[in-house]
Design a protein around this motif. Structure first.
Motif, PDB file in Angstrom:
ATOM      1  N   ALA B 226      36.839  35.213  28.442  1.00 27.71           N
ATOM      2  CA  ALA B 226      37.800  35.030  29.252  1.00 27.71           C
ATOM      3  C   ALA B 226      38.105  33.560  29.395  1.00 27.71           C
ATOM      4  N   HIS B 227      37.099  32.523  29.464  1.00 32.34           N
ATOM      5  CA  HIS B 227      37.463  31.185  29.339  1.00 32.34           C
ATOM      6  C   HIS B 227      38.444  30.776  28.277  1.00 32.34           C
ATOM      7  N   SER B 228      37.793  31.379  27.053  1.00 32.66           N
ATOM      8  CA  SER B 228      38.560  30.722  26.156  1.00 32.66           C
ATOM      9  C   SER B 228      40.056  31.372  25.734  1.00 32.66           C
ATOM     10  N   LYS B 229      40.263  32.524  26.648  1.00 34.36           N
ATOM     11  CA  LYS B 229      41.670  33.196  26.693  1.00 34.36           C
ATOM     12  C   LYS B 229      42.688  32.093  27.525  1.00 34.36           C
ATOM     13  N   GLY B 230      41.956  31.264  28.108  1.00 31.09           N
ATOM     14  CA  GLY B 230      42.866  30.142  28.812  1.00 31.09           C
ATOM     15  C   GLY B 230      43.005  30.425  30.272  1.00 31.09           C
ATOM     16  N   LEU B 231      42.321  31.538  30.825  1.00 24.21           N
ATOM     17  CA  LEU B 231      42.198  31.906  32.201  1.00 24.21           C
ATOM     18  C   LEU B 231      41.701  30.679  33.047  1.00 24.21           C
ATOM     19  N   ARG B 232      42.446  30.746  34.162  1.00 28.82           N
ATOM     20  CA  ARG B 232      41.669  29.696  35.094  1.00 28.82           C
ATOM     21  C   ARG B 232      40.284  29.939  35.512  1.00 28.82           C
ATOM     22  N   ALA B 233      39.636  28.730  35.924  1.00 27.60           N
ATOM     23  CA  ALA B 233      38.125  29.021  35.989  1.00 27.60           C
ATOM     24  C   ALA B 233      37.915  29.931  37.350  1.00 27.60           C
ATOM     25  N   THR B 235      39.912  32.120  38.252  1.00 30.25           N
ATOM     26  CA  THR B 235      40.220  33.828  38.194  1.00 30.25           C
ATOM     27  C   THR B 235      39.100  34.348  37.122  1.00 30.25           C
ATOM     28  N   VAL B 236      38.623  33.505  36.445  1.00 30.08           N
ATOM     29  CA  VAL B 236      37.279  33.933  35.674  1.00 30.08           C
ATOM     30  C   VAL B 236      36.329  34.370  36.667  1.00 30.08           C
ATOM     31  N   MET B 237      36.073  33.389  37.612  1.00 31.76           N
ATOM     32  CA  MET B 237      35.099  33.368  38.350  1.00 31.76           C
ATOM     33  C   MET B 237      34.935  34.735  39.321  1.00 31.76           C
ATOM     34  N   TYR B 238      36.047  34.776  40.096  1.00 31.31           N
ATOM     35  CA  TYR B 238      36.298  35.834  41.100  1.00 31.31           C
ATOM     36  C   TYR B 238      36.574  37.333  40.375  1.00 31.31           C
ATOM     37  N   VAL B 239      37.423  37.247  39.133  1.00 30.44           N
ATOM     38  CA  VAL B 239      37.751  38.325  38.858  1.00 30.44           C
ATOM     39  C   VAL B 239      36.774  39.263  37.823  1.00 30.44           C
TER      40      VAL B 239
END
Lengths: 572, 324
Positions: B226-233, B235-239
């Motif tokens: 998820a991180h490497s997809k470039g999602l915001r930190a 978003t990664v955390m909560y979603v």
């Protein structure tokens, strides 16, 4: 003798001292005035008293309830025909005036012309009759036998009769009625006529003369009495939290000054003491142990009075495990061999007095000039030697290889009794008597006591006596506790002379106070010599109240201190 | 999961619950009736002129003169119809007495539950994200302390500090004398301390639990993806992370109701909170059999129900889990 929940007490006590000392200076000061104390205060109407209670009420029908908290509240809603003088314990007319017939069997009553229920209906003999009937037919009352000596009561109670032949209400003037007894029964005045009339026009319909299955037990009014004869009317019961009473404006002795009386449930004594300081409570009975935190608080006034009751060590005189307790000399040694003044100091913080017989000094039945058993270890050991015991190598007196070793039990969680027990262990050791302390939950101890269980060798427990001094259930041999017959004579005391004196005080024929006093004083003398109890301590009763509450007037025979509650008022 | 499937599942679970509840009732019945103490003798203790005949009549009225098996069967036949008998002390139906106190206990339990989630979950996540910092340290200390110190002790301490010294909050009961029963603000003020104390252990639990779970999850491959997809930190955390970290929490929720209700017993005593726990405890002290039995059965039914709800919720949160 009911239990409150106190397992957390010691902890709160320690914490309480620290925290409360810190706040002592910020205590609220009585407001208003600026008047000097010398000026007589004029009572004003208004305000409420909030009294703390360990437990909630259970039912507000006097005919079926048996717990002290319910009685405390019901007693403010219902007035009785008679009232005990708060200071002397003598019975005086209240709702009614009475005349006794020459043979002592018939009581003629006249109820005060002004006495009305709070809905305006007159209080009459029919209301007393209704009370007796509903109690007689109730399937849940523990007090059914109170009226057993009224002629025709037992037949009505069992359904053999559809009327109580002994109670006659005057058809033309129902304020007049008569009660006939089958035998002379001196405690009748206190026990029978101390039972308050109940409103016939409210509760009468639940008891049906011709049908013994129709009883008052499940009447909804039991939990919300609609009318009052006493100074306060029921308003609301917030279950488990508060009971709210409001002024009865038509009270026959004149409307009370307070607007409300509220009973507030607070399960712990030390928290109650703390709440007195914060003003969340304005009245509570307090333990001597909590006095230290309350003294010096200028918004609280303390009221102390001698108790008509005592805490004692009962010696089983009919238990084969402790045969030596059947020897009077051993029991006397146990009386001399304990420093009661020390117990008053250590256990009751000085609030109490030594007891040496059954009736406390405040009672008119108490004996004068009896042996005070001054603390005397040498005399105690002398008595043990006289009884044939010799000190063994372990320092314990023994005869034929059997040492004087006694297990004393008391109910767990009652701090005062637990400390009493500790002191007894220490002090009896000094006279060569071995005591094994034992704590037991109240609920399992009581059946063992009233069932005469051999497990009980000695017990520390207390009696709270009523103004009527009849000691029949406690000392008469017919009430010796046994597995087949419950009794309050736990110790198994049986003495024909005492039996005769109790019967004389109970069945006369002379029921006058001087005659009964003579019998009871004689009985107390014998008990003082026989000492089936280490009579212990009449522990003082202490109330703490908001210092603005006026006209509080304590008396030993008004254990709830509320005999003149209609006169209480709050200084603004 | 299909609706019909779910229905069969629930039905099966309900049928399974019957022997459980029967077993509980037999055990509690035996414990209450065989332990020392006699309700009638306790109840009549100190009554004026009470005779042995009176005591026997009362025993007969309450059916206590019957052999124990008969007493049990009698109790059971009435209980299944909702009649748990009358309280010896209050002389009113035991079930009704409990039900009128149930709202107080539920309010306390749910307020505590809310506090646990609102305080415990963020604390745990925060500790995981700030692992090794002083924040983590504080949360871990809270976790240990919240568990190690008995709740009643904290309760008493709070009463003395907050109510007696500071006079900030009321400490006893549910309502100030003189206030209207619908005074929600006053009720809330009474609720704060007991709810907080009741929530303490749960807060400690949740923060530790969430910390571990979150640490586990953020080291998983899909989070890295998820991180490497470039999602915001965020978003990664909560979603992604939190949702997965929460799954095992559902398991904990089931036992929570039981823990809250049993914990409430102690807390209700300390704060004289008029709930079911305090009432059942007092009944046990007076050997008020009908109330004890009704109290235990109501709690047992609640517990069985809460486990059922947990299992269903579990299946819904995590599609990988098939209900059996």
């Amino acid at each position: 003798m009911r239990q409150s929940w106190r397992t957390l007490r010691p902890l709160v006590a320690v914490l309480g001292t620290v925290a409360l000392v810190a706040t002592a200076c910020s205590g609220a000061t009585p407001s208003g005035g600026g008047q000097t104390a010398a000026v007589a205060e004029t009572p004003v109407k208004g305000g409420r008293v909030i009294e703390g209670s360990f437990s909630d009420i259970q039912r507000l029908n006097l005919a079926t309830s048996n717990d002290a908290t319910s009685s405390k509240v019901s007693g403010k809603i219902y007035d009785s025909l008679i009232v005990a003088d708060p200071k002397t314990g003598e019975f005086k007319p209240n709702l009614g005036q009475w005349k006794v017939s020459a043979d002592g069997l018939n009581f003629d009553w006249t109820i005060d012309a002004k006495a009305n229920w709070s809905d305006g209906k007159p209080i009459t003999g029919n209301d007393f009759l209704a009370r007796v009937k509903m109690q007689g037919r109730s399937k849940v009352t523990p007090n059914k036998s109170v009226f057993n000596d009224i002629e025709g009561y037992q037949d009505y109670s069992t359904g053999k009769a559809t009327a109580i032949s002994g109670i006659k209400v005057d058809a033309t003037d129902p304020k007049k009625f008569s009660v006939k007894f089958t035998r002379i029964f001196c405690p009748a005045l206190g026990n029978v006529f101390g039972s308050a009339p109940m409103p016939e026009h409210i509760y009468g319909k639940y008891t049906v003369d011709s049908d013994i299955t129709k009883v008052v037990d499940d009447a909804p009014e039991n939990n919300a009495p609609p009318v009052a004869s006493g100074p306060f009317k029921f308003k609301e019961w917030r279950k488990g939290d508060q009971v709210i009473l409001v002024r009865n404006d038509t009270y026959w002795k004149g409307a009370p000054l307070l607007d409300e009386y509220v009973l507030k449930v607070v399960a712990d004594t030390t928290v109650q003491a703390a709440q007195l300081k914060t003003g969340e409570l304005t009245l509570a009975q307090v333990n001597a142990a909590d006095l230290a935190t309350l003294q010096g608080s200028d918004n609280i006034k303390l009221y102390k009075f001698a108790n008509n009751g005592y805490t004692y060590i009962g010696w089983r005189t009919n238990n084969a495990n402790v045969p030596f307790l059947q020897d009077k000399r051993v029991r006397q040694a146990l009386m001399y061999g304990i420093n009661t003044d020390e117990i008053v100091k250590a256990v009751y913080f000085g609030e109490g007095s030594k007891m040496v017989a059954h009736h406390p000094p405040v009672s008119w039945a108490a004996a004068k000039d009896v042996n005070q058993y001054p603390y005397d270890k040498t005399k105690a050991e002398g008595l043990l030697k006289d009884a044939g015991y010799a000190k063994g190598a372990d320092g314990i007196y023994a005869k034929d290889g059997k040492p004087i070793a006694i297990t004393i039990v008391t109910n767990q969680g009652n701090k005062a009794r637990e400390t009493f027990l500790q002191v007894a262990v220490e002090q009896y050791k000094q006279i060569g008597v071995k005591i094994t302390p034992k704590l037991e939950a109240f609920e399992s101890l009581v059946p063992k006591l009233t069932g005469g269980s051999p497990e009980v060798e000695a017990v520390i427990i207390g009696w709270q006596l009523s103004a009527e001094p009849d000691p029949f259930t406690i000392w008469h041999s017919s009430n010796v506790a046994s597995p087949t017959k419950a009794g309050n004579n736990f110790v198994g005391y049986s003495n024909p002379k005492v039996d005769a004196l109790i019967e004389q005080g109970r069945n006369g024929p002379d029921c006058s106070q001087p005659a009964r006093q003579k019998a009871y004083q004689e009985m107390n003398k014998i008990l003082n010599d026989d000492v089936p109890y280490m009579f212990g301590v009449a522990d003082g009763r202490i109330y703490a109240a908001d210092s603005r509450i006026r006209s509080l007037d304590p008396g030993s025979f008004s254990p709830n201190m509320d005999w003149n509650i209609e006169k209480w008022w709050i200084k603004q | 999961m299909e609706v019909s499937e779910l229905r069969t599942y629930i039905l099966r679970r309900v049928v399974y619950a019957i022997p459980t509840l029967l077993g509980i009732s037999v055990i509690v019945f035996l414990i209450t009736h065989l332990s020392p103490g006699d309700p009638v003798r306790l109840y009549t203790f100190g009554a004026l002129n009470v005779t042995e005949e009176d005591i026997q009549a009362l025993r007969a009225h309450y059916g206590l003169d019957q052999p124990l098996p008969i007493q049990y069967i009698d109790w059971l036949l009435k209980a299944v119809r909702g009649d748990f008998g009358s309280s010896l002390q209050y002389n009113r139906p035991a079930l009704g007495l409990l039900l009128e106190r149930t709202p107080n206990t539920l309010i306390l339990a749910f307020a505590a539950l809310a506090l646990q989630l609102v305080i415990g979950v963020p604390l745990g996540v925060l500790a995981a994200l700030k692992r090794g910092t002083w924040i983590d340290g504080v949360v871990r200390v809270i976790g240990v302390v919240g568990h190690a110190i008995p709740a009643f002790w904290i309760g008493l301490l709070l009463i003395l500090a907050v109510s007696v010294s500071l006079r900030f909050l009321p400490s006893q009961g549910v309502l100030t004398v003189g206030k209207d029963v619908w005074d929600i603000g006053d009720r809330a003020r009474h609720l704060i301390m007991p709810a907080f104390v009741l929530a303490l252990a749960g807060i400690a639990n949740y923060s530790r639990y969430l910390r571990t779970e979150t640490l586990d999850v953020i080291n998983q491959d899909y989070i890295r993806t998820a991180h490497s997809k470039g999602l915001r930190a965020r978003t990664v955390m909560y979603v992604h992370a939190l949702r997965n970290a929460l799954i095992p929490m559902v398991t904990a929720l089931g036992g929570l109701l039981a823990a809250l209700v049993s914990g409430a017993l102690v807390i209700e005593q300390v704060f004289t909170w008029p709930g079911v726990g305090q009432f059942t405890y007092a009944a046990a002290r007076s050997k008020d059999y009908p109330v004890i039995m009704a109290g235990v059965m109501v709690a047992s039914v609640l517990l069985v129900l809460s486990y059922l709800i947990r299992d269903i919720a579990y299946a819904m949160v995590d599609p990988r889990i098939k209900v059996p």
